[in-house]
Design a protein around this motif. Sequence first.
Motif, PDB file in Angstrom:
ATOM      1  N   PRO A 166      58.037 -22.513  10.461  1.00 26.11           N
ATOM      2  CA  PRO A 166      58.322 -23.902  10.052  1.00 26.11           C
ATOM      3  C   PRO A 166      57.085 -24.764   9.826  1.00 26.11           C
ATOM      4  O   PRO A 166      57.094 -25.635   8.956  1.00 26.11           O
ATOM      5  CB  PRO A 166      59.138 -24.451  11.230  1.00 26.11           C
ATOM      6  CG  PRO A 166      59.755 -23.256  11.864  1.00 26.11           C
ATOM      7  CD  PRO A 166      58.824 -22.094  11.620  1.00 26.11           C
ATOM      8  N   TYR A 167      56.013 -24.526  10.593  1.00 30.20           N
ATOM      9  CA  TYR A 167      54.805 -25.341  10.412  1.00 30.20           C
ATOM     10  C   TYR A 167      54.194 -25.115   9.020  1.00 30.20           C
ATOM     11  O   TYR A 167      53.718 -26.046   8.382  1.00 30.20           O
ATOM     12  CB  TYR A 167      53.750 -25.011  11.470  1.00 30.20           C
ATOM     13  CG  TYR A 167      54.134 -25.349  12.891  1.00 30.20           C
ATOM     14  CD1 TYR A 167      55.194 -26.210  13.172  1.00 30.20           C
ATOM     15  CD2 TYR A 167      53.437 -24.817  13.965  1.00 30.20           C
ATOM     16  CE1 TYR A 167      55.534 -26.526  14.482  1.00 30.20           C
ATOM     17  CE2 TYR A 167      53.766 -25.131  15.277  1.00 30.20           C
ATOM     18  CZ  TYR A 167      54.812 -25.974  15.533  1.00 30.20           C
ATOM     19  OH  TYR A 167      55.140 -26.282  16.824  1.00 30.20           O
ATOM     20  N   ASN A 168      54.182 -23.831   8.590  1.00 27.74           N
ATOM     21  CA  ASN A 168      53.642 -23.553   7.257  1.00 27.74           C
ATOM     22  C   ASN A 168      54.631 -23.952   6.164  1.00 27.74           C
ATOM     23  O   ASN A 168      54.223 -24.450   5.109  1.00 27.74           O
ATOM     24  CB  ASN A 168      53.271 -22.076   7.130  1.00 27.74           C
ATOM     25  CG  ASN A 168      51.928 -21.781   7.785  1.00 27.74           C
ATOM     26  OD1 ASN A 168      51.092 -22.683   7.918  1.00 27.74           O
ATOM     27  ND2 ASN A 168      51.725 -20.547   8.213  1.00 27.74           N
ATOM     28  N   ASN A 222      46.773 -29.683  14.805  1.00 26.42           N
ATOM     29  CA  ASN A 222      45.610 -30.238  15.498  1.00 26.42           C
ATOM     30  C   ASN A 222      45.673 -30.081  17.017  1.00 26.42           C
ATOM     31  O   ASN A 222      44.671 -29.787  17.660  1.00 26.42           O
ATOM     32  CB  ASN A 222      45.435 -31.717  15.140  1.00 26.42           C
ATOM     33  CG  ASN A 222      46.522 -32.583  15.734  1.00 26.42           C
ATOM     34  OD1 ASN A 222      47.672 -32.540  15.315  1.00 26.42           O
ATOM     35  ND2 ASN A 222      46.181 -33.352  16.760  1.00 26.42           N
ATOM     36  N   TYR A 223      46.878 -30.227  17.610  1.00 20.81           N
ATOM     37  CA  TYR A 223      46.942 -30.303  19.074  1.00 20.81           C
ATOM     38  C   TYR A 223      46.596 -28.983  19.756  1.00 20.81           C
ATOM     39  O   TYR A 223      46.186 -28.974  20.918  1.00 20.81           O
ATOM     40  CB  TYR A 223      48.316 -30.795  19.531  1.00 20.81           C
ATOM     41  CG  TYR A 223      49.470 -29.972  19.015  1.00 20.81           C
ATOM     42  CD1 TYR A 223      49.889 -28.832  19.675  1.00 20.81           C
ATOM     43  CD2 TYR A 223      50.126 -30.336  17.843  1.00 20.81           C
ATOM     44  CE1 TYR A 223      50.943 -28.072  19.184  1.00 20.81           C
ATOM     45  CE2 TYR A 223      51.179 -29.588  17.346  1.00 20.81           C
ATOM     46  CZ  TYR A 223      51.573 -28.459  18.019  1.00 20.81           C
ATOM     47  OH  TYR A 223      52.602 -27.706  17.520  1.00 20.81           O
ATOM     48  N   TYR A 224      46.727 -27.852  19.043  1.00 24.64           N
ATOM     49  CA  TYR A 224      46.372 -26.579  19.688  1.00 24.64           C
ATOM     50  C   TYR A 224      44.903 -26.536  20.064  1.00 24.64           C
ATOM     51  O   TYR A 224      44.535 -25.913  21.059  1.00 24.64           O
ATOM     52  CB  TYR A 224      46.729 -25.390  18.790  1.00 24.64           C
ATOM     53  CG  TYR A 224      48.218 -25.154  18.731  1.00 24.64           C
ATOM     54  CD1 TYR A 224      48.915 -24.801  19.884  1.00 24.64           C
ATOM     55  CD2 TYR A 224      48.929 -25.311  17.552  1.00 24.64           C
ATOM     56  CE1 TYR A 224      50.287 -24.614  19.854  1.00 24.64           C
ATOM     57  CE2 TYR A 224      50.303 -25.124  17.512  1.00 24.64           C
ATOM     58  CZ  TYR A 224      50.976 -24.768  18.666  1.00 24.64           C
ATOM     59  OH  TYR A 224      52.323 -24.597  18.632  1.00 24.64           O
ATOM     60  N   MET A 225      44.067 -27.206  19.277  1.00 20.61           N
ATOM     61  CA  MET A 225      42.648 -27.248  19.632  1.00 20.61           C
ATOM     62  C   MET A 225      42.469 -27.969  20.971  1.00 20.61           C
ATOM     63  O   MET A 225      41.684 -27.544  21.819  1.00 20.61           O
ATOM     64  CB  MET A 225      41.847 -27.946  18.536  1.00 20.61           C
ATOM     65  CG  MET A 225      41.631 -27.089  17.314  1.00 20.61           C
ATOM     66  SD  MET A 225      40.559 -25.659  17.650  1.00 20.61           S
ATOM     67  CE  MET A 225      39.010 -26.296  17.050  1.00 20.61           C
TER      68      MET A 225
HETATM   69 FE   LIG Z   1      53.541 -26.145  18.278  1.00 21.38          FE
END
Ligand SMILES: [Fe+2]
Length: 348
Positions: A166-168, A222-225
């Motif tokens: 879904p993100y892509n 971004n938040y994974y970083m």
């Molecule tokens: Fe996520």
Amino acid sequence: MSTLAGRLATAAAGLLTATAFALPASAAGEVNIYSYRQPELIQPLLDGFTEKTGIKTNVIFADKGLAQRMQAEGENSPADVLMTVDVGRLDGAKALGVTQPVNSEIINGNIPAEFRDPEGHWFGLTTRARVVYASRERVEQNAITYEELADPKWKGRICTRSGQHPYNIGLFASVVAHKGEKAAEEWLAGLRDNLARKPAGNDRGQVQGIYSGECDIGLGNNYYMGKMLTNEKEPEQKEWANSAKILFPTSAEGGTHVNISGVVMAKYAPNREEALKLMEYLSSAEAQQIYAEANFEYPVKPGVEASELVRSWGSFTPDDLPLTEIFAHRKTASELVDRVGYDDGPAS
Ligand SMILES: [Fe+2]
């Protein structure tokens, strides 16, 4: 005093007593939350809510099937609200018929219209940017466009997770929305040709790929970083993250693709009043601040700052195309992923 008046007065007093007596019980009510969001992520918010209102929260967490469960439970569902990520899932819950509209001046005042369903069935609580992770060592440029990802100069250098995630799909749908299906297909085929490997893993895995030298740039939220840079449980992730920088891509038509996490009110919410209070709280500056600190996303309420770490990555201009307009192209985006054989990896 006539007997009748006396009786009425007694009855009225009785009613008042009963009402007054009932109040503490309803004031200390409960809210049942079905959540696709990790319990530890939302717990600080829920603690803040309970402290403020005295209302208890119960969370049922699952990584899939919650909206379907609400549908199966129907009128007997204990769910008051559903918390999830991705506008597709929020709108999907609406399409399943498990939501009800909410019209709150407080919420509408806190959350800009572009992050709300026009009919009030879902509300964004945070935004997340789909960014480019780039090797600090091997990528000199500090700006990039989405178009550029299809440039042959990146051949064999890009890593992403499955195109069908879904993100892509959200990102690819935004390309369809901006450029039309044909141009989007060409772009996606170009991106596929630049892949270093068959799409695999999650967003963090792409950062690991940069660390290991398998790829030079990756796509991710971004938040994974932030999560990796502060990961005490798996400290090796800090090293992965330190090998990459964040670039906020732009496109010829606009800014960086963003998606939202959000909340819906369950159609048969048994504790609607308490649930509404929770939703209003989640949109407040206090909760927005807690959320931003806990998960490295961006607050939706204007004027609330992102966390210090997130701010250190710099600012960006979000794509201003309405999420609902982007969402309308998700099916096309998914078809394009199959048509160009994106998940088969680079054509040899
Ligand atoms: Fe996520």
